[in-house]
Design an enzyme around this catalytic site. Sequence first.
Site, PDB file in Angstrom:
ATOM      1  N   HIS A   1     -12.789  -0.361   7.794  1.00 36.68           N
ATOM      2  CA  HIS A   1     -11.870  -1.018   8.715  1.00 36.68           C
ATOM      3  C   HIS A   1     -12.592  -1.384  10.020  1.00 36.68           C
ATOM      4  O   HIS A   1     -12.275  -2.397  10.653  1.00 36.68           O
ATOM      5  CB  HIS A   1     -10.684  -0.116   9.055  1.00 36.68           C
TER       6      HIS A   1
ATOM      7  N   ARG B   1      -6.626  11.063   0.905  1.00 33.44           N
ATOM      8  CA  ARG B   1      -6.118   9.942   0.106  1.00 33.44           C
ATOM      9  C   ARG B   1      -6.630  10.000  -1.334  1.00 33.44           C
ATOM     10  O   ARG B   1      -6.047   9.374  -2.219  1.00 33.44           O
ATOM     11  CB  ARG B   1      -6.529   8.621   0.747  1.00 33.44           C
TER      12      ARG B   1
ATOM     13  N   ASP C   1       0.868  -1.171   0.000  1.00 34.26           N
ATOM     14  CA  ASP C   1       0.000   0.000   0.000  1.00 34.26           C
ATOM     15  C   ASP C   1       0.910   1.227   0.000  1.00 34.26           C
ATOM     16  O   ASP C   1       1.435   1.612   1.044  1.00 34.26           O
ATOM     17  CB  ASP C   1      -0.878  -0.041   1.250  1.00 34.26           C
TER      18      ASP C   1
ATOM     19  N   LYS D   1      -8.693   1.518  -6.435  1.00 37.09           N
ATOM     20  CA  LYS D   1      -9.468   1.145  -5.247  1.00 37.09           C
ATOM     21  C   LYS D   1     -10.277   2.363  -4.772  1.00 37.09           C
ATOM     22  O   LYS D   1      -9.901   3.502  -5.076  1.00 37.09           O
ATOM     23  CB  LYS D   1      -8.540   0.625  -4.132  1.00 37.09           C
ATOM     24  N   HIS D   2     -11.390   2.128  -4.070  1.00 40.49           N
ATOM     25  CA  HIS D   2     -11.995   0.917  -3.537  1.00 40.49           C
ATOM     26  C   HIS D   2     -13.324   0.759  -4.267  1.00 40.49           C
ATOM     27  O   HIS D   2     -14.264   1.508  -3.996  1.00 40.49           O
ATOM     28  CB  HIS D   2     -12.218   1.041  -2.038  1.00 40.49           C
TER      29      HIS D   2
ATOM     30  N   ASP E   1      -9.812  -5.933  -0.449  1.00 41.09           N
ATOM     31  CA  ASP E   1      -9.155  -5.167   0.604  1.00 41.09           C
ATOM     32  C   ASP E   1      -8.856  -6.163   1.726  1.00 41.09           C
ATOM     33  O   ASP E   1      -9.228  -7.337   1.656  1.00 41.09           O
ATOM     34  CB  ASP E   1     -10.070  -4.042   1.085  1.00 41.09           C
TER      35      ASP E   1
END
Length: 515
Positions: A187, A144, A76, A174-175, A259
């Site tokens: 997460h 991000r 990553d 992603k995602h 993921d």
Amino acid sequence: MPLSLEDKAAGLLIVRLGNNLPPAVTASEQEAEVADLLDRLPIGGLILFNGRWPDTRDTLSRLQAKSERGLIVTTDMERGFGQQVIGGTVYPHAEAFGEAADAETVRTFARQASEEALACGVHVTYSPVADVDRNPANPIIGARAFSADPARAAEHVAAFVAGVHDAGQFATAKHFPGHGGTTGDSHAEMPVLDDDRATMEATDFVPFRAAIDAGVDLVMTAHVVYPALDPDHPATRSPAILRGLLRDEMGFEGVVVTDSLQMAGAKVDGRTEADLAVDLLEAGVDLFVDAVDPEALVAGLAAAVREERLDEGLIDAALARVDALRDTLKARFGEDAFRTPPLPPETIAAPAHQALAERVARDAVEVARGPLPDLGDGTGTLVVLMKPAPRPNEPVTMPMGEAVARLLPGAVYRELEPTHEDQDDVFDEIRLLAAEADHLVLATIARPAAWNTFGLAAREHRFALRLMEAHPTTLVVLGDARGLRGYDACASALVTYSDVAPSQVAAVERLAGGA
């Protein structure tokens, strides 16, 4: 000799090497554990965390020597190779590029970062983030992503993929099909995005289509439920999303990768990881990243085939797509592409790479409220850096502190973090220093971070508000502009769109220059 079911299934696993989460473990420290697993299981590859240059290169070379199929090494590295391997270049977050850089600069950044990764033996970057940062309440995407504007995000995503390909590495969008509109972090939970398909077509899908048009090699799934697309399954387990939307409608022919399977959004109460893996393959997944128990997952897939609950052809098709990556690497870099890193060691942290990181960091600094005060040499100024949960390997003094000492030598500098929550004396000292100062600069780190709360801890936040109410304050947001929210009392403010070292230094440079 034909591969056994277990060996085929093992080839679909990407296993963790190293750990950034407490207790942190370096990649080299986990080498023996992974080597032992390789003696029992011919896994497909690794996901690298917490490396050190050049030790990590040597660790990877030794592990490759134990693998007959060749380990596909992934990581990553949204902010460059130095994000995961100390010694590599760390670049600002994608949003800094979205704010301050054109597509050609993004392409150069991606090429430089991928060249460093290949010099260490890393073949796949889990970037770019193709999400559109369209929900101010989103806790995990933020800086991000390249932009809140779908067209600009798409332009930069395509440029990033092109840069990765210029170097010879593989890129991952992603995602999928988009995490930027959620209010939850996958997460910690399984978010639900209730937008209709038309909204997602106009926003979230745009950068993914651009990535596919640019030839992106892998697409990473989101552990998010999209009722308009599939009311019953998150994207990671949805045939409608992975086979229907991604492959049939969008025409993606590459590798679909999950993921992390250790995330809360990947789990279902009452079902084992091996049971869920069957669902994932049927949905259209090719690679399983970061399984909690790799051996149990492989055994479960093999048992499902033998019990006729899973079509072996799905494993064969997934493995063929993964093996195509290996064949491409060998065609690019030769038959020894796995055991010998294809680029020279002097690629790591090349001066041109650091220069680009510093230039983008400077260009991204924005005066959000002004004008800035004239701090002179810093005499009479108190600078306080208020940090969220500390990251592993953070220096004793952050780069901002070093920059203050160099550019504002008369200033007093302090740092405050959640570990001080029960220590009144640290807060009391800062309160007294602020009362004696002519100028107060409060810097906050506003970054999305897996398994961590966005922004400051509650006590730090209250403390910052009280200081602003009592003293004219310049707020420095090291990260996303969301960090301005709730701090209306500040007299002036800077936003850097990243908290990496070059961005911290760039913020101090702007403070020292005023305007």
